[in-house]
Design an enzyme around this catalytic site. Structure first.
Site, PDB file in Angstrom:
ATOM      1  N   GLY A  11     -31.460  -2.468 -18.042  1.00  0.00           N
ATOM      2  CA  GLY A  11     -31.320  -1.395 -18.957  1.00  0.00           C
ATOM      3  C   GLY A  11     -32.277  -0.983 -19.706  1.00  0.00           C
ATOM      4  O   GLY A  11     -32.954  -1.840 -20.231  1.00  0.00           O
ATOM      5  N   ARG A  72     -32.681  -2.642 -11.686  1.00  0.00           N
ATOM      6  CA  ARG A  72     -32.033  -3.762 -11.547  1.00  0.00           C
ATOM      7  C   ARG A  72     -32.469  -4.054 -10.230  1.00  0.00           C
ATOM      8  O   ARG A  72     -31.671  -3.719  -9.139  1.00  0.00           O
ATOM      9  CB  ARG A  72     -30.584  -3.690 -12.060  1.00  0.00           C
ATOM     10  N   ASP A 103     -32.045 -10.962 -20.805  1.00  0.00           N
ATOM     11  CA  ASP A 103     -32.216 -12.350 -20.167  1.00  0.00           C
ATOM     12  C   ASP A 103     -32.524 -12.346 -18.606  1.00  0.00           C
ATOM     13  O   ASP A 103     -33.129 -13.163 -18.199  1.00  0.00           O
ATOM     14  CB  ASP A 103     -30.980 -13.197 -20.658  1.00  0.00           C
ATOM     15  N   THR A 125     -33.501  -4.625 -25.132  1.00  0.00           N
ATOM     16  CA  THR A 125     -31.999  -4.594 -24.541  1.00  0.00           C
ATOM     17  C   THR A 125     -31.334  -4.124 -25.965  1.00  0.00           C
ATOM     18  O   THR A 125     -31.370  -4.504 -26.796  1.00  0.00           O
ATOM     19  CB  THR A 125     -31.466  -5.472 -23.775  1.00  0.00           C
ATOM     20  N   ASP A 127     -28.378  -4.595 -26.160  1.00  0.00           N
ATOM     21  CA  ASP A 127     -27.320  -5.417 -26.385  1.00  0.00           C
ATOM     22  C   ASP A 127     -27.473  -6.473 -27.622  1.00  0.00           C
ATOM     23  O   ASP A 127     -26.441  -6.934 -28.130  1.00  0.00           O
ATOM     24  CB  ASP A 127     -27.048  -6.082 -25.261  1.00  0.00           C
ATOM     25  N   ASP A 129     -28.221  -9.654 -27.388  1.00  0.00           N
ATOM     26  CA  ASP A 129     -27.419 -10.580 -26.786  1.00  0.00           C
ATOM     27  C   ASP A 129     -28.305 -11.669 -26.539  1.00  0.00           C
ATOM     28  O   ASP A 129     -27.899 -12.691 -25.675  1.00  0.00           O
ATOM     29  CB  ASP A 129     -26.734 -10.268 -25.647  1.00  0.00           C
ATOM     30  N   ARG A 171     -22.217  -5.320 -23.114  1.00  0.00           N
ATOM     31  CA  ARG A 171     -21.856  -6.242 -22.114  1.00  0.00           C
ATOM     32  C   ARG A 171     -21.165  -7.206 -22.759  1.00  0.00           C
ATOM     33  O   ARG A 171     -20.136  -6.972 -23.352  1.00  0.00           O
ATOM     34  CB  ARG A 171     -23.313  -6.956 -21.542  1.00  0.00           C
TER      35      ARG A 171
HETATM   36  O1  F6P Z   1     -27.889  -4.403 -21.180  1.00  0.00           O
HETATM   37  C1  F6P Z   1     -27.670  -2.984 -21.405  1.00  0.00           C
HETATM   38  C2  F6P Z   1     -26.333  -2.245 -20.986  1.00  0.00           C
HETATM   39  O2  F6P Z   1     -26.574  -0.702 -21.388  1.00  0.00           O
HETATM   40  C3  F6P Z   1     -25.007  -3.027 -21.162  1.00  0.00           C
HETATM   41  O3  F6P Z   1     -24.509  -2.681 -22.644  1.00  0.00           O
HETATM   42  C4  F6P Z   1     -24.194  -2.262 -20.420  1.00  0.00           C
HETATM   43  O4  F6P Z   1     -22.794  -3.167 -19.919  1.00  0.00           O
HETATM   44  C5  F6P Z   1     -25.085  -2.281 -19.038  1.00  0.00           C
HETATM   45  O5  F6P Z   1     -26.309  -1.977 -19.495  1.00  0.00           O
HETATM   46  C6  F6P Z   1     -24.969  -0.830 -18.124  1.00  0.00           C
HETATM   47  O6  F6P Z   1     -25.874  -0.930 -17.145  1.00  0.00           O
HETATM   48  P1  F6P Z   1     -26.137   0.091 -16.047  1.00  0.00           P
HETATM   49  O7  F6P Z   1     -27.187   0.958 -16.622  1.00  0.00           O
HETATM   50  O8  F6P Z   1     -26.395  -0.714 -14.801  1.00  0.00           O
HETATM   51  O9  F6P Z   1     -24.732   1.199 -15.801  1.00  0.00           O
END
Ligand code: F6P
Length: 320
Positions: A11, A72, A103, A125, A127, A129, A171
């Site tokens: 992300g 991703r 991570d 990120t 998050d 986390d 997340r």
């Molecule tokens: O890891 C960052 C994040 O924004 C999380 O907070 C969220 O759960 C996820 O990515 C959403 O991912 P995507 O962009 O694949 O919808």
């Protein structure tokens, strides 16, 4: 001259551009040739990379997102994808790689490290986390974005004497909810690290109403194990108080990075370059207190995150 690559993966997060800028300009300053790899590991597999110069990163510091794009990558999870990625790095003579991501992105890099690539992980990120670092790049901006949204929601929530459940990202981590909830004065903060007690929430709301509090903000992290919809329904049924959901979504991932994120990204990015220059192997870069730190990336990724109990307790006290 040493050639190093830089990519953003997973992300996107505000401040990634400031990190790319620091890596590119830091590399040039230290007589290295920086390559920008597009779309994370996807671009690496496809050989979508280009040599960068000081001007490649002009005027990007203030921009959210990532100029290198991100993805991703499912293909990089396969042996074939990893082999191809390794082949591209060899073909271009790149033996150092700065990975800006969460991570999952750093863990992916370990496969390349096994083949001799010196990897540096920058925590990019929203998050927050990652256990080894107090803060990740993008977290502060996301918290401020949520805070601003919370202020708007509070105005209308108060005018209509309603309760609003604001769902934020993160997340499995509740930090965005904790920091934005505490600084925005949310009445209730729900995080994945603590079990949700709907009775306790309703009790607090009813007791508050009996004292004259007619609106509430409930800050809920997305990782909490009750859906926002179910929570809203249950609260409304039990308290009879009108309750609305607001899911903030991707608004939290965009926007111009705060000074704090730009500073963090610049310092961490340059530390990664210094470590590559000096031949220190495979590190994760972080911050503890005011100090930029680095530690073995495999060790860093194994550390377990602890819930910020102290901040949660403080939020509880201040929102009585
Ligand atoms: O890891 C960052 C994040 O924004 C999380 O907070 C969220 O759960 C996820 O990515 C959403 O991912 P995507 O962009 O694949 O919808």
């Amino acid at each position: 001259m040493k050639r190093i690559g830089v990519l953003t993966s997973g992300g996107d997060a505000p401040g990634m551009n400031a990190a790319i800028r620091a890596v590119v300009r830091g590399a040039i300053y230290n007589d290295m040739i920086p390559y920008g790899i597009k779309r994370g590991y996807e671009g690496l597999i496809d050989g979508d990379l280009y040599e960068m110069n000081a001007s490649s990163v002009s005027d990007i510091m203030q921009r959210g997102g990532t100029i290198l794009k991100t993805a991703r990558s499912q293909r990089f999870m396969t042996e074939d994808g990893q082999k191809r990625a390794m082949g591209i790095l060899k073909t271009f003579g790149i033996d150092g790689l700065v990975i800006i991501g969460g991570d999952g992105s750093m863990t992916g890099g370990l496969q390349l490290a096994k083949e001799g690539i010196n990897i540096m992980g920058l925590p990019g990120t929203i998050d927050n986390d990652l256990a080894y670092t107090e803060y990740t790049i993008g977290f502060d901006t996301a918290v401020n974005t949520v805070l601003s949204a919370l202020g708007n929601v509070r105005d209308t929530s108060s005018s209509h004497e309603r309760t609003t459940v604001i769902e934020v990202m993160g997340r499995h981590c509740g930090d965005i909810a904790i920091y934005a909830g505490l600084t925005g004065g949310a009445e209730i903060i729900l995080t994945p690290e603590r079990e949700v007690d709907v009775d306790a929430i309703c009790r607090k709301m009813i007791q508050g109403r009996n004292r004259g509090r007619l609106h509430n903000i409930i800050m809920k992290a997305e990782g909490v194990d009750i859906s926002t919809e179910d929570l809203v329904t249950q609260i409304q049924d039990r308290t009879g108080m009108e309750t609305k959901p607001v899911v903030l979504g991707y608004i939290q991932r965009g926007g111009s990075p705060t000074a704090k994120d730009r500073m963090l990204a610049s310092r961490m990015g340059y530390r990664a370059v210094e470590l590559l220059r000096d031949g220190t192997r495979c590190q994760a870069i972080g911050i503890r207190g005011a100090e930029i730190i680095n530690m073995d990336i495999e060790t860093a990724l194994k550390l377990e995150r602890r819930t910020n109990e102290e901040l949660l307790a403080l939020a509880d006290i201040l929102s009585i």
